[in-house]
Design a protein around this motif. Structure first.
Motif, PDB file in Angstrom:
ATOM      1  N   GLN A   1      25.082  39.245  93.290  1.00  8.28           N
ATOM      2  CA  GLN A   1      25.432  39.800  94.600  1.00  8.28           C
ATOM      3  C   GLN A   1      26.779  39.282  95.110  1.00  8.28           C
ATOM      4  OE1 GLN A   1      22.364  39.543  97.519  1.00  8.28           O
ATOM      5  NE2 GLN A   1      23.314  41.094  98.807  1.00  8.28           N
ATOM      6  N   PRO A   2      27.043  37.969  95.055  1.00  9.73           N
ATOM      7  CA  PRO A   2      28.359  37.508  95.517  1.00  9.73           C
ATOM      8  C   PRO A   2      29.506  38.120  94.697  1.00  9.73           C
ATOM      9  CG  PRO A   2      26.848  35.657  95.330  1.00  9.73           C
ATOM     10  CD  PRO A   2      26.163  36.850  94.718  1.00  9.73           C
ATOM     11  N   ALA A   3      29.305  38.223  93.390  1.00 11.59           N
ATOM     12  CA  ALA A   3      30.350  38.808  92.544  1.00 11.59           C
ATOM     13  C   ALA A   3      30.552  40.283  92.866  1.00 11.59           C
ATOM     14  CB  ALA A   3      29.992  38.637  91.061  1.00 11.59           C
ATOM     15  N   MET A   4      29.447  40.992  93.100  1.00 11.77           N
ATOM     16  CA  MET A   4      29.537  42.418  93.442  1.00 11.77           C
ATOM     17  C   MET A   4      30.255  42.595  94.785  1.00 11.77           C
ATOM     18  SD  MET A   4      28.248  44.327  91.090  1.00 11.77           S
ATOM     19  CE  MET A   4      27.835  45.848  91.901  1.00 11.77           C
ATOM     20  N   GLN A   5      29.922  41.746  95.757  1.00 11.17           N
ATOM     21  CA  GLN A   5      30.580  41.843  97.056  1.00 11.17           C
ATOM     22  C   GLN A   5      32.067  41.570  96.922  1.00 11.17           C
ATOM     23  OE1 GLN A   5      28.258  39.129  99.421  1.00 11.17           O
ATOM     24  NE2 GLN A   5      26.924  40.754 100.170  1.00 11.17           N
ATOM     25  N   SER A   6      32.411  40.596  96.110  1.00 11.73           N
ATOM     26  CA  SER A   6      33.816  40.265  95.888  1.00 11.73           C
ATOM     27  C   SER A   6      34.536  41.427  95.204  1.00 11.73           C
ATOM     28  CB  SER A   6      33.916  38.999  95.035  1.00 11.73           C
ATOM     29  OG  SER A   6      35.247  38.736  94.701  1.00 11.73           O
ATOM     30  N   MET A   7      33.881  42.021  94.203  1.00 14.04           N
ATOM     31  CA  MET A   7      34.473  43.136  93.481  1.00 14.04           C
ATOM     32  C   MET A   7      34.669  44.333  94.409  1.00 14.04           C
ATOM     33  SD  MET A   7      33.198  45.027  90.011  1.00 14.04           S
ATOM     34  CE  MET A   7      31.801  45.781  90.779  1.00 14.04           C
ATOM     35  N   MET A   8      33.658  44.641  95.228  1.00 15.69           N
ATOM     36  CA  MET A   8      33.769  45.769  96.153  1.00 15.69           C
ATOM     37  C   MET A   8      34.842  45.492  97.203  1.00 15.69           C
ATOM     38  SD  MET A   8      31.988  48.136  95.001  1.00 15.69           S
ATOM     39  CE  MET A   8      32.173  49.286  96.346  1.00 15.69           C
ATOM     40  N   SER A   9      34.962  44.244  97.626  1.00 17.67           N
ATOM     41  CA  SER A   9      35.985  43.881  98.591  1.00 17.67           C
ATOM     42  C   SER A   9      37.375  44.080  97.989  1.00 17.67           C
ATOM     43  CB  SER A   9      35.788  42.432  99.031  1.00 17.67           C
ATOM     44  OG  SER A   9      36.798  42.051  99.923  1.00 17.67           O
ATOM     45  N   ALA A  10      37.538  43.654  96.739  1.00 14.03           N
ATOM     46  CA  ALA A  10      38.822  43.846  96.056  1.00 14.03           C
ATOM     47  C   ALA A  10      39.121  45.338  95.891  1.00 14.03           C
ATOM     48  CB  ALA A  10      38.796  43.152  94.690  1.00 14.03           C
ATOM     49  N   TYR A  11      38.107  46.107  95.564  1.00 15.02           N
ATOM     50  CA  TYR A  11      38.277  47.554  95.413  1.00 15.02           C
ATOM     51  C   TYR A  11      38.705  48.179  96.736  1.00 15.02           C
ATOM     52  CZ  TYR A  11      37.068  52.458  94.845  1.00 15.02           C
ATOM     53  OH  TYR A  11      37.119  53.817  94.827  1.00 15.02           O
ATOM     54  N   MET A  12      38.064  47.763  97.825  1.00 19.39           N
ATOM     55  CA  MET A  12      38.407  48.310  99.137  1.00 19.39           C
ATOM     56  C   MET A  12      39.820  47.892  99.536  1.00 19.39           C
ATOM     57  SD  MET A  12      35.972  50.235  99.721  1.00 19.39           S
ATOM     58  CE  MET A  12      36.455  50.801 101.335  1.00 19.39           C
ATOM     59  N   ASP A  13      40.211  46.660  99.225  1.00 22.03           N
ATOM     60  CA  ASP A  13      41.577  46.224  99.513  1.00 22.03           C
ATOM     61  C   ASP A  13      42.588  47.069  98.747  1.00 22.03           C
ATOM     62  OD1 ASP A  13      40.716  44.255 101.248  1.00 22.03           O
ATOM     63  OD2 ASP A  13      40.874  42.631  99.767  1.00 22.03           O
TER      64      ASP A  13
ATOM     65  N   MET B   1      46.566  51.534  98.634  1.00 23.62           N
ATOM     66  CA  MET B   1      46.964  52.864  98.145  1.00 23.62           C
ATOM     67  C   MET B   1      47.109  53.838  99.307  1.00 23.62           C
ATOM     68  SD  MET B   1      44.792  53.351  94.593  1.00 23.62           S
ATOM     69  CE  MET B   1      44.620  55.054  94.963  1.00 23.62           C
ATOM     70  N   PHE B   2      46.181  53.791 100.241  1.00 21.65           N
ATOM     71  CA  PHE B   2      46.224  54.686 101.393  1.00 21.65           C
ATOM     72  C   PHE B   2      47.462  54.378 102.238  1.00 21.65           C
ATOM     73  CE2 PHE B   2      44.838  56.319 105.543  1.00 21.65           C
ATOM     74  CZ  PHE B   2      44.477  57.599 105.157  1.00 21.65           C
ATOM     75  N   GLN B   3      47.779  53.094 102.426  1.00 21.37           N
ATOM     76  CA  GLN B   3      48.960  52.706 103.199  1.00 21.37           C
ATOM     77  C   GLN B   3      50.232  53.165 102.494  1.00 21.37           C
ATOM     78  OE1 GLN B   3      49.016  51.243 106.329  1.00 21.37           O
ATOM     79  NE2 GLN B   3      51.149  51.827 106.193  1.00 21.37           N
ATOM     80  N   GLN B   4      50.278  53.028 101.170  1.00 25.07           N
ATOM     81  CA  GLN B   4      51.436  53.496 100.413  1.00 25.07           C
ATOM     82  C   GLN B   4      51.614  55.002 100.562  1.00 25.07           C
ATOM     83  OE1 GLN B   4      50.530  52.090  96.475  1.00 25.07           O
ATOM     84  NE2 GLN B   4      51.460  50.081  96.813  1.00 25.07           N
ATOM     85  N   MET B   5      50.496  55.731 100.552  1.00 28.76           N
ATOM     86  CA  MET B   5      50.550  57.178 100.740  1.00 28.76           C
ATOM     87  C   MET B   5      51.121  57.515 102.113  1.00 28.76           C
ATOM     88  SD  MET B   5      47.373  59.557  99.395  1.00 28.76           S
ATOM     89  CE  MET B   5      46.296  58.840 100.538  1.00 28.76           C
ATOM     90  N   GLN B   6      50.651  56.823 103.137  1.00 35.04           N
ATOM     91  CA  GLN B   6      51.153  57.054 104.492  1.00 35.04           C
ATOM     92  C   GLN B   6      52.642  56.748 104.576  1.00 35.04           C
ATOM     93  OE1 GLN B   6      48.531  54.701 107.057  1.00 35.04           O
ATOM     94  NE2 GLN B   6      48.267  56.527 108.300  1.00 35.04           N
TER      95      GLN B   6
END
Length: 183
Positions: A136-148, A153-158
């Motif tokens: 669970q901690p690793a998954m949360q970290s991975m999802m957090s990195a993915y969201m970052d 990417m979204f900011q670069q697009m803007q």
């Protein structure tokens, strides 16, 4: 062979009628159709207006108010702010693509215990319980990195859109202020 679209009619008394089974159904039944990946459409029986999105939103609303919500109040507020915004269309596609990626990732994770334990549901359940306890901690970290990464990417697009907009309008002379009609 692709199955035809299953037609659900919504009557003025708010009842839903499944034309395939010739029976009245509930929102819970429609949720089951969604979970089974059934292709369906909900039409107003009188006007033939497509109500599918409205019905799906009702199901989401029930899920959000009845259990553990997926959407935080902050996220819902941010989504509302995108309506009418120039980025509205991009946000929908962005969310859709990210959900697809998440579902594919989830499917790959589910295939792993199946390959180890076959179709033994108890072993798969035990595997997932152990996996989630330890990972669970690793998954949360991975999802957090993915969201970052998605945020960047979204900011670069803007930024790119803003830059392109500035480039388009650099050659356009500004309008004189109102009342400045003197030659």
């Amino acid at each position: 062979m692709i199955e035809p679209v299953r037609l659900i009619k919504k009557y003025p008394n708010r009842r839903l009628y499944d034309t395939k089974t010739s029976a009245y159904i509930t929102l819970a039944d429609i949720k089951e159709l969604v979970l089974k990946f059934e292709n369906f459409k909900v039409l107003d029986a009188k006007t033939q207006e497509d109500l599918t999105r409205s019905i799906l939103l009702q199901i989401i609303q029930e899920e959000e108010t009845g259990g553990v919500p997926i959407f935080s109040t902050e996220l819902l507020g941010q989504m509302i702010r995108f309506y009418g915004n120039a980025m509205q269309g991009m946000l929908g596609k962005y969310l859709e693509n990210n959900i697809k990626i998440f579902v594919e990732f989830q499917q790959k994770l589910q295939d792993q215990p199946r390959s180890l334990y076959g179709e033994n549901p108890q072993m798969q359940t035990d595997f997932w319980a152990q996996f989630l306890n330890f990972q669970q901690p690793a998954m949360q970290s991975m999802m957090s990195a993915y969201m970052d990464q998605s945020k960047k990417m979204f900011q670069q697009m803007q930024d790119q859109i803003q830059s392109q907009t500035r480039n388009i309008f650099t050659g356009v002379p500004p309008h004189p202020p109102a009342g400045d009609d003197k030659p």
